[in-house]
Motif scaffolding. Structure first.
Motif, PDB file in Angstrom:
ATOM      1  N   ALA A 236      73.598 -22.926  21.275  1.00  0.00           N
ATOM      2  CA  ALA A 236      72.630 -21.831  21.176  1.00  0.00           C
ATOM      3  C   ALA A 236      73.137 -20.598  21.930  1.00  0.00           C
ATOM      4  O   ALA A 236      72.983 -19.467  21.459  1.00  0.00           O
ATOM      5  N   CYS A 237      73.769 -20.805  23.082  1.00  0.00           N
ATOM      6  CA  CYS A 237      74.287 -19.679  23.868  1.00  0.00           C
ATOM      7  C   CYS A 237      75.393 -18.948  23.109  1.00  0.00           C
ATOM      8  O   CYS A 237      75.452 -17.705  23.112  1.00  0.00           O
ATOM      9  N   VAL A 238      76.290 -19.698  22.459  1.00  0.00           N
ATOM     10  CA  VAL A 238      77.382 -19.066  21.708  1.00  0.00           C
ATOM     11  C   VAL A 238      76.833 -18.321  20.498  1.00  0.00           C
ATOM     12  O   VAL A 238      77.219 -17.172  20.229  1.00  0.00           O
ATOM     13  N   LEU A 441      64.561 -26.141  35.028  1.00  0.00           N
ATOM     14  CA  LEU A 441      64.347 -24.693  35.070  1.00  0.00           C
ATOM     15  C   LEU A 441      64.704 -24.077  33.723  1.00  0.00           C
ATOM     16  O   LEU A 441      65.709 -24.429  33.108  1.00  0.00           O
ATOM     17  N   ARG A 442      63.896 -23.151  33.303  1.00  0.00           N
ATOM     18  CA  ARG A 442      64.109 -22.461  32.030  1.00  0.00           C
ATOM     19  C   ARG A 442      64.924 -21.200  32.285  1.00  0.00           C
ATOM     20  O   ARG A 442      64.557 -20.379  33.127  1.00  0.00           O
ATOM     21  N   PRO A 443      66.065 -21.012  31.594  1.00  0.00           N
ATOM     22  CA  PRO A 443      66.896 -19.824  31.863  1.00  0.00           C
ATOM     23  C   PRO A 443      66.186 -18.534  31.491  1.00  0.00           C
ATOM     24  O   PRO A 443      65.385 -18.491  30.534  1.00  0.00           O
ATOM     25  N   LYS A 444      66.490 -17.484  32.240  1.00  0.00           N
ATOM     26  CA  LYS A 444      65.857 -16.188  31.970  1.00  0.00           C
ATOM     27  C   LYS A 444      66.339 -15.559  30.670  1.00  0.00           C
ATOM     28  O   LYS A 444      65.662 -14.681  30.124  1.00  0.00           O
ATOM     29  N   PHE A 445      67.518 -15.976  30.189  1.00  0.00           N
ATOM     30  CA  PHE A 445      68.015 -15.370  28.945  1.00  0.00           C
ATOM     31  C   PHE A 445      67.454 -16.056  27.690  1.00  0.00           C
ATOM     32  O   PHE A 445      67.979 -15.857  26.596  1.00  0.00           O
ATOM     33  N   MET A 446      66.408 -16.858  27.854  1.00  0.00           N
ATOM     34  CA  MET A 446      65.812 -17.515  26.690  1.00  0.00           C
ATOM     35  C   MET A 446      65.320 -16.504  25.663  1.00  0.00           C
ATOM     36  O   MET A 446      65.307 -16.786  24.462  1.00  0.00           O
ATOM     37  N   ASP A 447      64.935 -15.298  26.128  1.00  0.00           N
ATOM     38  CA  ASP A 447      64.479 -14.291  25.163  1.00  0.00           C
ATOM     39  C   ASP A 447      65.611 -13.858  24.239  1.00  0.00           C
ATOM     40  O   ASP A 447      65.381 -13.530  23.067  1.00  0.00           O
ATOM     41  N   LYS A 448      66.875 -13.878  24.737  1.00  0.00           N
ATOM     42  CA  LYS A 448      68.016 -13.551  23.881  1.00  0.00           C
ATOM     43  C   LYS A 448      68.218 -14.629  22.812  1.00  0.00           C
ATOM     44  O   LYS A 448      68.548 -14.327  21.663  1.00  0.00           O
ATOM     45  N   LEU A 449      68.017 -15.881  23.203  1.00  0.00           N
ATOM     46  CA  LEU A 449      68.137 -16.966  22.243  1.00  0.00           C
ATOM     47  C   LEU A 449      67.051 -16.867  21.175  1.00  0.00           C
ATOM     48  O   LEU A 449      67.317 -17.023  19.974  1.00  0.00           O
ATOM     49  N   ASN A 455      65.279 -21.522  18.723  1.00  0.00           N
ATOM     50  CA  ASN A 455      64.189 -22.039  19.550  1.00  0.00           C
ATOM     51  C   ASN A 455      64.545 -23.448  20.013  1.00  0.00           C
ATOM     52  O   ASN A 455      64.578 -24.385  19.205  1.00  0.00           O
ATOM     53  N   LEU A 456      64.854 -23.571  21.287  1.00  0.00           N
ATOM     54  CA  LEU A 456      65.200 -24.873  21.843  1.00  0.00           C
ATOM     55  C   LEU A 456      63.953 -25.550  22.387  1.00  0.00           C
ATOM     56  O   LEU A 456      63.108 -24.899  23.027  1.00  0.00           O
ATOM     57  N   PRO A 457      63.792 -26.846  22.175  1.00  0.00           N
ATOM     58  CA  PRO A 457      62.622 -27.552  22.710  1.00  0.00           C
ATOM     59  C   PRO A 457      62.673 -27.606  24.232  1.00  0.00           C
ATOM     60  O   PRO A 457      63.755 -27.735  24.816  1.00  0.00           O
ATOM     61  N   PRO A 458      61.526 -27.499  24.891  1.00  0.00           N
ATOM     62  CA  PRO A 458      61.504 -27.536  26.369  1.00  0.00           C
ATOM     63  C   PRO A 458      62.115 -28.802  26.947  1.00  0.00           C
ATOM     64  O   PRO A 458      62.616 -28.790  28.072  1.00  0.00           O
ATOM     65  N   SER A 459      62.121 -29.897  26.176  1.00  0.00           N
ATOM     66  CA  SER A 459      62.649 -31.161  26.702  1.00  0.00           C
ATOM     67  C   SER A 459      64.137 -31.077  27.015  1.00  0.00           C
ATOM     68  O   SER A 459      64.642 -31.841  27.845  1.00  0.00           O
TER      69      SER A 459
END
Length: 469
Positions: A236-238, A441-449, A455-459
């Protein structure tokens, strides 16, 4: 270039075929060089040494080979050598057992087509590294462990011929005025050579082999280097074009991981790769590969990684991948990441995520710009989104130990957040046991993803689990 000259001057390829860099000069006259052959011993093969026998047969074989033969056609040349080899043994009434005959042929064929005594080691897929410490001491790495092997060169000159054979097709050189060199084999395997007077044990050659079939994501998971959840996160990051730095020590698997991550780049993006010696094995179609160049014998013509990074900005890249940052090129890489070239990736040596930032700052200062530390750290914090740190464990295995987000600045300090951390649970039968676990912890760059439609599941991040790591 003739077959004879390739053996005596060391300008050849390996048995998998010569690099296209030097194919045009392979077909030249052999007869003009016949006088330079090693004089064959006059004693009978029974009275002479094995080396004498090998030299005699090899010289006679060279005199019989057609000098116009295209030695890049390895299979055809090998069959011709086999036929002439059998003919020479019959003509000279040389009686050898089947194992001795096979051994002699393979050694002669390796001298003509390959890298001499190293050829069997390079063809063994279980060996990951070959280390030559002078003519008589050769070591290999297998399954993360180093072993000495009963293979030797004839002398230091023999080692030098093999080193020259590797570097010459690449337009590089190694001599007393330039006693070390980085190079590569045609399959991308990394080569480093260093010779006297720098080396006191004779010529030293280190070859880090690349797998014929590049390591896949599934294999990394199977080896325990990473988990399925971490791979989903990295993918997802790439795809969402985050800037990633892969850090770790020597032999920790940085280039392998960079190859794997680059496989997640969409096929319709233009990729420019920049390396000291081309090693990356990208599978995309639209890839431009650039390689640095050392200075020539006059000290001119050097092309550095920094020069290539600057030039790549004019090539309309969508992704810039630098094989390794080790000097002032770090400044230009940060500038590229901060000027619209999102999704760039690179590797560097470090002991941990925090040390990665310190090394980036140090290498940026090497550019001589006299920048204040805070300005450099702001550039680093703005440019890099994720650090992926790898380690080579005590049992020889390679594992991702940290996936760390660069979350911003607090005062003069770059803030970091571990998203995944390797947790060692014990040692069983000499093997380290553990797992790369989410920290919750949820990364702050999740908005970029999410902006990229991912959309990655919280699990995946361990959110909602009873225990937090």
């Amino acid at each position: 270039m003739s077959l004879l000259k390739r053996i005596e001057q060391g300008q050849g390829g390996n048995s998998s075929g010569q690099s296209s860099d030097n194919q045009g000069g392979e077909n030249s006259r052999l007869s003009s060089l016949q006088a330079r052959r090693v004089n064959a011993p006059t004693t009978s093969p029974q009275a002479g040494s094995y080396f004498d026998l090998k030299t005699r047969v090899q010289n006679k074989l060279l005199s019989e080979l057609d000098p116009s033969m295209d030695i890049t056609r390895t299979d055809e040349v090998r069959r011709t050598i086999q036929d002439l080899f059998e003919q020479i043994l019959a003509e000279e009434n040389i009686v050898l057992s089947r194992p001795e005959r096979a051994r002699l042929f393979e050694q002669i064929a390796a001298e003509i087509l390959g890298l001499g005594p190293l050829q069997p080691l390079l063809e063994d897929d279980t060996i990951t590294e070959v280390m030559v410490n002078g003519a008589k001491n050769i070591y290999i790495e297998r399954k993360g462990r180093i072993h000495r092997v009963p293979v030797t060169f004839e002398n230091n000159d023999h080692v030098m011929r093999i080193i020259d054979r590797i570097v010459a097709p690449l337009g590089r050189r190694i001599d007393e005025s330039s006693p070390y060199v980085d190079a590569r084999l045609p399959d991308g395997s990394r080569v480093n050579a260093i010779i006297p007077p720098i080396s006191l044990v004779g010529p030293v050659l280190t070859i880090r082999k690349f797998s014929r079939n590049p390591i896949t994501v599934e294999q990394l998971i199977q080896f325990g280097s990473v988990t399925q959840e971490a791979i989903m996160f990295l993918k997802a990051c790439v795809e969402s074009r985050l800037n990633i730095v892969i850090s770790g020590g020597t032999g920790s698997g940085k280039t392998t991981l960079l190859n794997v991550l680059s496989g997640f780049i969409p096929a319709d993006e233009r990729i420019v790769t920049i390396e000291n010696a081309a090693e990356l094995q990208l599978r995309q179609e639209h890839v431009v590969t650039l390689e640095s160049r050392p200075p020539n014998i006059e000290g001119r013509g050097e092309i550095t990684i920094r020069d290539l990074v600057v030039n790549s900005l004019r090539m309309r890249p969508e992704r810039i991948i630098v094989g390794e940052i080790r000097d002032e090129a770090a400044l230009d890489m940060l500038q590229a990441m901060n000027t619209g070239h999102d999704g760039s990736m690179t590797t560097l040596h470090s002991n941990g995520p925090r040390d990665t930032l310190a090394r980036l700052e140090t290498m940026t200062l090497m550019a001589g710009m006299d920048l204040p530390s805070r300005a450099i750290r702001e550039q680093v914090a703005s440019a890099i989104d994720l650090i992926c740190h790898q380690e080579r464990m005590r049992d020889g295995t390679r594992k991702i130990t940290n996936l760390t987000e660069i979350s911003g600045m607090e005062g003069d300090v770059i803030t970091m957040t571990d998203i995944f951390v390797y947790e060692q649970t014990g040692i069983e039968n000499g093997q380290i046991q553990g797992r790369l676990r989410p920290t919750g912890l949820r990364p702050k760059f999740m908005d970029k993803l999410e902006a990229a439609g991912i959309n990655l599941p919280p699990s995946i991040f361990g959110i909602g689990e009873r225990r937090r790591y």
